[in-house]
Enzyme design. Sequence first.
Site, PDB file in Angstrom:
ATOM      1  N   ASP A  84      49.098  42.775 -42.279  1.00 38.00           N
ATOM      2  CA  ASP A  84      47.663  42.565 -42.181  1.00 38.00           C
ATOM      3  C   ASP A  84      47.143  43.442 -41.038  1.00 38.00           C
ATOM      4  O   ASP A  84      47.922  43.898 -40.188  1.00 38.00           O
ATOM      5  CB  ASP A  84      47.393  41.082 -41.924  1.00 38.00           C
ATOM      6  CG  ASP A  84      45.930  40.788 -41.686  1.00 38.00           C
ATOM      7  OD1 ASP A  84      45.104  41.196 -42.524  1.00 38.00           O
ATOM      8  OD2 ASP A  84      45.604  40.152 -40.665  1.00 38.00           O
TER       9      ASP A  84
ATOM     10  N   ASP B 234      43.482  43.039 -39.148  1.00 34.19           N
ATOM     11  CA  ASP B 234      42.688  42.379 -38.112  1.00 34.19           C
ATOM     12  C   ASP B 234      43.415  41.185 -37.511  1.00 34.19           C
ATOM     13  O   ASP B 234      43.882  40.290 -38.224  1.00 34.19           O
ATOM     14  CB  ASP B 234      41.344  41.932 -38.700  1.00 34.19           C
ATOM     15  CG  ASP B 234      40.472  43.124 -39.055  1.00 34.19           C
ATOM     16  OD1 ASP B 234      40.199  43.936 -38.157  1.00 34.19           O
ATOM     17  OD2 ASP B 234      40.080  43.252 -40.230  1.00 34.19           O
TER      18      ASP B 234
END
Length: 220
Positions: free
Chosen positions: A15, A17
């Site tokens: 991922d 953020d």
Amino acid sequence: MTATTTLTARALLLDMDSTIVNSEAVVERCWRRWAAEQGLDADEVLTVVHGRQGWATMAALLPDRPMERNLADNRRMLAQETSDMDGVVPIPGAPAFMAALAGLPHALVTSADIALSDARMGAAGLPMPAVRITAESVSASKPDPEGFLKGAAELGFAPEDCLVFEDSEAGIEAGRAAGMRVIGVGDRAAALAPTAHVRDLTQVRVEARADGVLALHLTD
């Protein structure tokens, strides 16, 4: 005494953020502004936003709202976020972690679109993986597993051979639903029962073994 946990995989799915890029300040600014426009409690909104595409967050918060409005607001907010890089920095340990992955099987799997992921990875000074799954790549937002399954397929590995790095409830649920093990990153992930947890990426060491196996050594 420091304890070490070791997990092995053949590919890593990351991922963006709050996992490798700290964009929390921008996310909070944009979503507080949107919450005020809708007359919603901003603190409650911020408990829902992480990990999802914007339109999916809006649909969860305002289930009776027409999807066309959610999509329009999503486009507007993506433009705002892409132009706002104030405070966007790498998660501690991310530069060394990403450097260690150079030439190894890994992919970015993010709810951001191409433009936003370009902007944030650039602002954080992190290299963009050769394989990237963005909002444009999928038909469903996390917690749907589509993004992680596509990332694994593009890298050429089975789901069970992949390790996911995630920070949010939606992202961890997506990784689990894809049949993958999940390393939770940061305080938010600690309460979500990932396979393993680290405070940040300074606690992760990557070892590439001769047989193609990646050993992830996690210290507490």
